[in-house]
Scaffold this active site. Structure first.
Site, PDB file in Angstrom:
ATOM      1  N   ASN A   1       0.827  -1.368   0.046  1.00  0.00           N
ATOM      2  CA  ASN A   1       0.182  -0.133  -0.080  1.00  0.00           C
ATOM      3  C   ASN A   1       0.826   1.320  -0.126  1.00  0.00           C
ATOM      4  O   ASN A   1       0.704   2.252   0.836  1.00  0.00           O
ATOM      5  CB  ASN A   1      -0.927  -0.142   1.097  1.00  0.00           C
ATOM      6  CG  ASN A   1      -2.138   0.953   1.032  1.00  0.00           C
ATOM      7  OD1 ASN A   1      -2.268   1.789   1.869  1.00  0.00           O
ATOM      8  ND2 ASN A   1      -2.641   0.948  -0.123  1.00  0.00           N
ATOM      9  N   LEU A   2       1.801   1.336  -0.873  1.00  0.00           N
ATOM     10  CA  LEU A   2       2.784   2.184  -1.110  1.00  0.00           C
ATOM     11  C   LEU A   2       2.475   3.596  -1.260  1.00  0.00           C
ATOM     12  O   LEU A   2       1.523   4.080  -2.194  1.00  0.00           O
ATOM     13  CB  LEU A   2       3.718   1.742  -2.069  1.00  0.00           C
ATOM     14  CG  LEU A   2       4.496   0.501  -1.821  1.00  0.00           C
ATOM     15  CD1 LEU A   2       5.471   0.043  -3.023  1.00  0.00           C
ATOM     16  CD2 LEU A   2       5.085   0.298  -0.523  1.00  0.00           C
ATOM     17  N   HIS A   3       2.985   4.584  -0.540  1.00  0.00           N
ATOM     18  CA  HIS A   3       2.562   6.043  -0.593  1.00  0.00           C
ATOM     19  C   HIS A   3       4.009   6.765  -0.923  1.00  0.00           C
ATOM     20  O   HIS A   3       5.022   6.203  -0.854  1.00  0.00           O
ATOM     21  CB  HIS A   3       1.800   6.371   0.402  1.00  0.00           C
ATOM     22  CG  HIS A   3       2.401   6.386   1.828  1.00  0.00           C
ATOM     23  ND1 HIS A   3       3.569   6.810   2.188  1.00  0.00           N
ATOM     24  CD2 HIS A   3       1.890   5.615   2.736  1.00  0.00           C
ATOM     25  CE1 HIS A   3       3.870   6.333   3.345  1.00  0.00           C
ATOM     26  NE2 HIS A   3       2.845   5.407   3.915  1.00  0.00           N
ATOM     27  N   GLU A   4       3.980   8.065  -1.123  1.00  0.00           N
ATOM     28  CA  GLU A   4       5.115   8.809  -1.154  1.00  0.00           C
ATOM     29  C   GLU A   4       5.974   8.702  -0.242  1.00  0.00           C
ATOM     30  O   GLU A   4       7.465   8.677  -0.558  1.00  0.00           O
ATOM     31  CB  GLU A   4       4.969  10.210  -1.135  1.00  0.00           C
ATOM     32  CG  GLU A   4       4.203  10.746  -2.382  1.00  0.00           C
ATOM     33  CD  GLU A   4       3.532  12.243  -2.241  1.00  0.00           C
ATOM     34  OE1 GLU A   4       4.521  13.210  -1.809  1.00  0.00           O
ATOM     35  OE2 GLU A   4       2.688  12.653  -2.858  1.00  0.00           O
TER      36      GLU A   4
ATOM     37  N   ILE B   1      11.643   7.386   9.742  1.00  0.00           N
ATOM     38  CA  ILE B   1      11.560   7.680  11.356  1.00  0.00           C
ATOM     39  C   ILE B   1      10.135   7.869  11.927  1.00  0.00           C
ATOM     40  O   ILE B   1       9.835   8.136  12.831  1.00  0.00           O
ATOM     41  CB  ILE B   1      12.048   9.139  11.395  1.00  0.00           C
ATOM     42  CG1 ILE B   1      13.661   8.977  11.039  1.00  0.00           C
ATOM     43  CG2 ILE B   1      12.080   9.893  12.685  1.00  0.00           C
ATOM     44  CD1 ILE B   1      14.483  10.373  10.807  1.00  0.00           C
TER      45      ILE B   1
ATOM     46  N   SER C   1      -0.263   4.259   5.685  1.00  0.00           N
ATOM     47  CA  SER C   1      -1.259   3.584   5.095  1.00  0.00           C
ATOM     48  C   SER C   1      -2.572   3.769   5.844  1.00  0.00           C
ATOM     49  O   SER C   1      -3.694   3.804   5.093  1.00  0.00           O
ATOM     50  CB  SER C   1      -0.899   2.251   4.803  1.00  0.00           C
ATOM     51  OG  SER C   1       0.476   2.191   4.140  1.00  0.00           O
ATOM     52  N   ARG C   2      -2.539   3.888   7.174  1.00  0.00           N
ATOM     53  CA  ARG C   2      -3.585   3.808   7.930  1.00  0.00           C
ATOM     54  C   ARG C   2      -4.605   5.173   7.918  1.00  0.00           C
ATOM     55  O   ARG C   2      -5.726   5.350   8.055  1.00  0.00           O
ATOM     56  CB  ARG C   2      -3.438   3.710   9.590  1.00  0.00           C
ATOM     57  CG  ARG C   2      -3.068   2.095   9.549  1.00  0.00           C
ATOM     58  CD  ARG C   2      -2.834   1.665  10.865  1.00  0.00           C
ATOM     59  NE  ARG C   2      -2.594   0.305  10.999  1.00  0.00           N
ATOM     60  CZ  ARG C   2      -1.588  -0.562  11.251  1.00  0.00           C
ATOM     61  NH1 ARG C   2      -0.409   0.384  11.216  1.00  0.00           N
ATOM     62  NH2 ARG C   2      -1.566  -1.660  11.241  1.00  0.00           N
TER      63      ARG C   2
ATOM     64  N   HIS D   1       7.169   5.802   1.291  1.00  0.00           N
ATOM     65  CA  HIS D   1       7.700   4.576   0.980  1.00  0.00           C
ATOM     66  C   HIS D   1       8.555   4.639  -0.437  1.00  0.00           C
ATOM     67  O   HIS D   1       9.777   4.325  -0.269  1.00  0.00           O
ATOM     68  CB  HIS D   1       6.623   3.493   0.529  1.00  0.00           C
ATOM     69  CG  HIS D   1       6.015   3.069   1.701  1.00  0.00           C
ATOM     70  ND1 HIS D   1       4.591   3.157   1.582  1.00  0.00           N
ATOM     71  CD2 HIS D   1       6.242   2.250   2.805  1.00  0.00           C
ATOM     72  CE1 HIS D   1       4.057   2.494   2.857  1.00  0.00           C
ATOM     73  NE2 HIS D   1       4.874   2.059   3.391  1.00  0.00           N
TER      74      HIS D   1
END
Ligand code: PAF
Length: 283
Positions: free
Chosen positions: A32-35, A150, A188-189, A37
């Site tokens: 569920n990759l976002h910026e 982090i 992701s949450r 990641h």
């Protein structure tokens, strides 16, 4: 991008890379990759010849009442994002590949004292699941460097400690928190947030920054600062899980003369549990 579902075939491919002197960077994820990641992949690319990403929603780190089954699985989109950023290898095992003997009898890696506080207090067993799967992934990929965000500060600190304690030959690199325009840490949450909550959740970052400012200004009444910050979160309509001023390395409550301090907060909205943190160095 080469995609592998099996440990042995990934190992064979990475052995070939190592034989020709390639330095291997690794970014473990649950998909569920976002910026945020993608920034971890870019960070790994900046200091390595090739980058391996893993996507595995690790059942061992979810509690019985947690969101393992509804955790977003977006493999096709994730692959597109990884290809676009130029990731070289993707490891996407299934449960039987990672846990062939089942979860109950799986050998585990335990990192005492740092894992039963903060998120560990409300998510018993969570960090044991993380340290165990990260150890397995390190053994499979054998990276020169692994990059962690982090944002999951306790996870990063626990992994650093595990690597030190178990003499693992991998360099751990911390990548900065990626934030939305209003300061909310990307996660992701965040997808679980209802529109009315989304407006207000920036309060967690606002309260962390307020606490950091108090400490920078010389206030050492940590208990009072923590209590006031929790009231700020309650005032914004949230239930604080914890708001703790800690020693950045040990995650124990900060002493008055500590120079490296991390303030960690977690709160429940009606639909999600959010975490964030701020680190400060005093001199
Ligand atoms: O941070 C995560 O996404 C997970 O905890 C990790 C490190 C991939 C282990 O499952």
């Amino acid at each position: 991008m080469h995609i592998y579902h099996h440990i042995q075939s990934l190992r064979d491919a990475l052995d070939a890379e190592r034989r020709v002197g390639k330095r291997i960077g690794f970014v473990p994820t649950m998909g569920n990759l976002h910026e945020g990641h993608i920034a971890l992949i870019e960070q790994a690319q900046s200091t390595n010849d090739i980058v391996v990403c893993s996507i595995f929603v690790n059942g061992l780190q979810f509690g019985l009442n947690e969101d393992w089954d509804k955790y977003p699985r977006t493999f096709r989109d994730d692959c597109e994002k990884l290809k676009a950023v130029g990731c070289n290898y993707l490891f996407h095992p299934d449960d039987s590949e990672m846990y062939p003997n089942g979860l109950d009898t799986q050998t585990r890696v335990i990192c005492p004292t740092m894992t039963d506080v903060l998120c560990g207090a409300s998510r018993p067993g969570h960090f044991e699941g993380v340290t165990t799967v990260v150890t397995k992934l390190f053994n499979i990929v054998q990276p020169d460097e692994a990059v962690f965000g982090i944002k999951d500060y306790q996870q990063l600190a626990v992994i650093r400690r595990m690597v030190e304690d178990l003499c693992m030959a991998v360099q751990i690199t911390a990548a900065p928190i990626h934030r939305e325009a209003d300061g909310l840490a990307m996660s992701s949450r965040n997808a679980y947030l209802k529109p009315d909550e989304r407006e207000r959740v920036k309060q967690l970052q606002v309260s962390l920054q307020w606490a950091a400012q108090q400490i920078r200004a010389g206030n050492r009444d940590f208990d009072v600062i923590e209590l006031e910050a929790k009231s700020q979160l309650i005032g914004a309509g949230f239930r604080p899980d914890y708001f703790s001023i800690c020693n950045s390395k040990t995650l124990q409550p900060a002493a008055h003369d500590d120079q490296c301090i991390t303030i960690l907060g977690a709160m429940f909205t009606a639909s999600a549990r959010l975490i964030d943190n701020v680190s400060i160095e005093l001199n």
